[in-house]
Structure formats: structure tokens, C-alpha cells
Design a protein around this motif. Structure first.
Motif, short mmCIF file in Angstrom:
data_model
loop_
_atom_site.label_atom_id
_atom_site.label_comp_id
_atom_site.label_asym_id
_atom_site.label_seq_id
_atom_site.Cartn_x
_atom_site.Cartn_y
_atom_site.Cartn_z
N GLN A 140 31.38 45.00 42.41
CA GLN A 140 30.73 44.27 41.31
C GLN A 140 31.19 44.79 39.95
N LEU A 141 31.24 46.11 39.81
CA LEU A 141 31.65 46.68 38.53
C LEU A 141 33.14 46.46 38.28
N ALA A 142 33.95 46.61 39.32
CA ALA A 142 35.39 46.41 39.18
C ALA A 142 35.70 44.98 38.77
N GLY A 143 34.93 44.04 39.31
CA GLY A 143 35.14 42.64 38.96
C GLY A 143 34.93 42.37 37.48
N ALA A 144 34.08 43.18 36.85
CA ALA A 144 33.79 43.00 35.42
C ALA A 144 34.76 43.77 34.53
N LEU A 145 35.37 44.83 35.05
CA LEU A 145 36.15 45.72 34.19
C LEU A 145 37.66 45.73 34.47
N ALA A 146 38.08 45.27 35.64
CA ALA A 146 39.48 45.43 36.05
C ALA A 146 40.44 44.74 35.09
N LYS A 147 41.60 45.39 34.89
CA LYS A 147 42.70 44.83 34.11
C LYS A 147 43.95 44.88 34.97
N SER A 148 44.71 43.80 34.98
CA SER A 148 45.83 43.67 35.91
C SER A 148 46.96 44.66 35.65
N ASP A 149 47.02 45.21 34.44
CA ASP A 149 48.13 46.13 34.13
C ASP A 149 47.76 47.59 34.38
N MET A 167 42.78 50.91 53.08
CA MET A 167 42.66 50.21 51.82
C MET A 167 41.73 49.01 52.02
N VAL A 168 40.70 48.90 51.17
CA VAL A 168 39.74 47.80 51.28
C VAL A 168 39.80 46.96 50.00
N ALA A 169 40.12 45.70 50.14
CA ALA A 169 40.25 44.80 48.99
C ALA A 169 38.89 44.49 48.39
N LEU A 170 38.85 44.39 47.06
CA LEU A 170 37.62 44.08 46.33
C LEU A 170 37.56 42.57 46.10
N ALA A 171 36.52 41.95 46.65
CA ALA A 171 36.43 40.49 46.62
C ALA A 171 36.13 39.94 45.23
N SER A 172 35.46 40.72 44.38
CA SER A 172 35.04 40.21 43.07
C SER A 172 36.14 40.26 42.02
N VAL A 173 37.26 40.89 42.36
CA VAL A 173 38.32 41.07 41.37
C VAL A 173 39.30 39.92 41.43
N LYS A 174 39.53 39.32 40.30
CA LYS A 174 40.49 38.22 40.22
C LYS A 174 41.88 38.74 40.49
#
Length: 319
Positions: free
Chosen positions: A98-107, A308-315
Motif C-alpha cells: 500500500q505504501l509503495a503504491g503511493a511512493l514508488a518512482k520508476s527510476d 521476489m514478491v511483486a507488489l500489486a499496488s505499484v504501477k
């Protein structure tokens, strides 16, 4: 998100101020992620934590490395401190997601600190804990080789404050050691145990190479029960590199062929000097392990020992 680098040798450790944190089962603004002054997390430092790292994968997904191992170690630490663990493994991963989905940056990759704080109770009576997650961006490039020293401060013994409990209190000595190290122009410091042998660095474990064999101190020497060391051992076996856990004397560091620190945050970071004494310039063994580790966690060359577990909320970074 503002940041300031605090390692001159690389961009691994950064002070950042994210917009959001995870607390009380939901995302909250950074300014609202606060603890009461009277809770045991504040008055007695009652907490256990794990740092987990998420890496962008070739398919554009963001995946956490070894989340189940981190959750299980968090639960073990909590048990040893008589701190309840109020979340299941699925809830643990979901909070990070949930937090990664809000903060992640692709670079940039993402490092999350997952902490159980004692938010109410008194001296072990009626203790209540809350999972709080904060996350910080990280450069994708490996850290530059670093300068290290040996601290005068010692790792605590199992009968004092057990090093296998990953609690903030165990890192007070690390704070003192880093302050000491800055005066010596060192990026990080090695902590010795009460017997004067190598325990670990301030926030990571030690890898030493002598005659093409990798050595690392076991937990009985004061090192954390390291998830990353377990992975490195498996990678070494795949590469045909001998790997031994045994006590290490301080003077062995000065005659090592190669040195590195390793952990979730620092991955495998090579050491170029110890106590101002240069390490032999070539790193065929640890350099190979560093490359293999990064290839595994980035999904470029998967390894069965690296979950490795993929995060579903991250675009997806590919979209």
C-alpha cells in the motif's frame, strides 16, 4: 520528497522526508505519523524492525526481496522482547504494498522500514504493538567502495542485549561507532564483541576473503542472523566459491584479500580500506558475488534462494 546523502562513499544511506507513512492500518501524512511521549516505544525504546528492499524487475513490476524471511525474523525479534506481533504475513506484505503504491518512482528502487512499536502497556503488562512502515527511495546503481575503521565500542553480549533481536536499542552502539568513525574519515565502522573478535559492521555483516574463501562471523560472535548472508552463501555455492562461518580476529581484517559489508540496505558493498590500510585492489570473489546478487534481486538472473514478491499496488514501470 527531500533527501540528503550521508555517505560520501555512495548513495546508499540517505535522510529523506517522504510524504506518507503507514500507521494504524492506513496511510497517513508524514507529519501525522507520531507516537505518544508516554508509550514504551518512546520511554524504553520498545520496538523491533526489519528493512526490506524492493527492486524494479525486467517486466516493469516492483518486487520485494525475501519478504517472508523478514517477516519471520520480525516475529522472532518480537517474541524475544515480549512484544506482540499484531499482523499476519499477508497483512505485512499488504502494508508495504500500500505504501509503495503511493511512493514508488520508476527510476529508483525502494527501501521500506517495517517497525513494530510498543504503543501502550507498562513494563510488559498489557502491551499493544502497531506496525508502522516508512519507505525511502534508493539509487539503482551499486554503492561505491567504502573506507572502514574498527570501533572502540563493543557489540553487546547475548546475556545483555541479544544481537539477534533486531531492535532499535541494539543500534545505539552503532550510532556511537559511526560518530567515532566520522572523526576518522570512515564511511562505516566494525564492531568487535566482548572477546575482541569481529562481530559485524554498524548496520550490516562482514564478508572477508582469504585465499579465495569467503568468511563471515556466525551469530554466536555477535552478528545478526542475517538474511542476506544466507543468500550470499547460496549464491557462493552456485558459483563454486567456498563459504565458511567462523570467528574472525581483528588482525585478519588487515591482511584480508577482499572485504565487504552485506545486508538488505547495503546489499554487497566493497571495502577499499580498513583502518587506513588499503585493501588489495582487485575483488574477483566479492565482485562476482556482488554482480550475482544484484542480478538475482533485479530479476535479470533469478536464483532459487532469492524470493521476489511483486507488489500489486505499484504501477508498472513499463507503462
Amino acid at each position: 520528497m527531500s533527501e540528503r546523502h550521508v555517505w560520501k562513499g555512495g548513495t546508499v544511506a540517505q535522510l529523506q522526508r517522504p510524504e506518507l507513512a503507514y500507521m494504524n492500518g492506513k496511510l497517513v501524512r508524514w507529519e501525522e505519523a507520531v507516537l505518544h511521549v508516554g508509550c514504551e516505544a518512546v520511554t524504553r525504546g520498545l520496538n523491533v524492525f526489519e528493512g526490506v528492499k524492493a527492486y524494479w524487475q525486467p517486466d516493469g513490476s516492483l518486487s520485494i526481496a525475501m519478504p517472508r524471511q523478514h517477516y519471520e525474523r520480525l516475529a522472532r525479534s518480537a517474541k524475544l522482547l515480549h512484544l506482540p506481533c499484531p499482523v499476519t504475513y499477508a497483512e505485512y506484505v499488504g502494508a508495504i504494498d500500500q505504501l509503495a503504491g503511493a511512493l514508488a518512482k520508476s527510476d529508483r528502487d525502494l527501501w521500506a522500514r517495517t517497525t513494530l512499536f510498543g504503543v501502550s502497556g507498562h513494563w510488559g503488562e498489557d502491551t499493544v504493538a502497531d506496525l508502522i512502515v516508512t519507505a525511502y527511495h534508493q539509487d539503482k546503481s551499486p554503492a561505491c567502495p567504502i573506507h572502514m575503521g574498527v570501533s572502540t565500542w563493543r557489540r553487546s553480549a547475548d546475556i545483555a542485549l541479544p544481537p539477534r533481536i533486531k531492535t532499535g536499542s541494539n543500534y545505539e552502539v552503532s550510532r556511537l561507532a559511526r560518530i567515532e568513525g566520522r572523526a576518522q574519515d570512515c564511511d562505516d565502522m566494525i564492531l568487535l564483541n566482548s572477546a575482541g573478535r569481529v562481530a559485524e559492521a554498524t548496520a550490516s555483516c562482514i564478508l572477508m576473503v582469504r585465499k579465495d574463501t569467503v568468511y563471515t562471523p556466525p551469530p554466536t560472535e555477535g552478528a545478526l542472523e542475517s538474511i542476506t548472508v544466507d543468500v550470499v552463501e547460496a549464491l557462493a555455492a552456485s558459483l563454486g566459491i567456498a563459504f565458511v562461518r567462523r570467528p574472525i580476529d581483528r588482525t585478519e581484517l588487515l591482511i584480508a584479500d577482499e572485504l565487504a559489508i552485506c545486508g538488505t540496505l547495503h546489499e554487497i558493498t566493497l571495502v577499499k580500506s580498513i583502518e587506513a590500510s588499503p585493501i588489495y585492489g582487485k575483488t574477483p570473489v566479492l565482485g562476482a558475488l556482488q554482480n550475482r546478487y544484484l542480478a538475482a534481486v533485479r530479476g535479470e538472473q533469478p536464483h532459487p534462494a532469492v524470493e521476489m514478491v511483486a507488489l500489486a499496488s505499484v504501477k508498472s514501470a513499463a507503462t
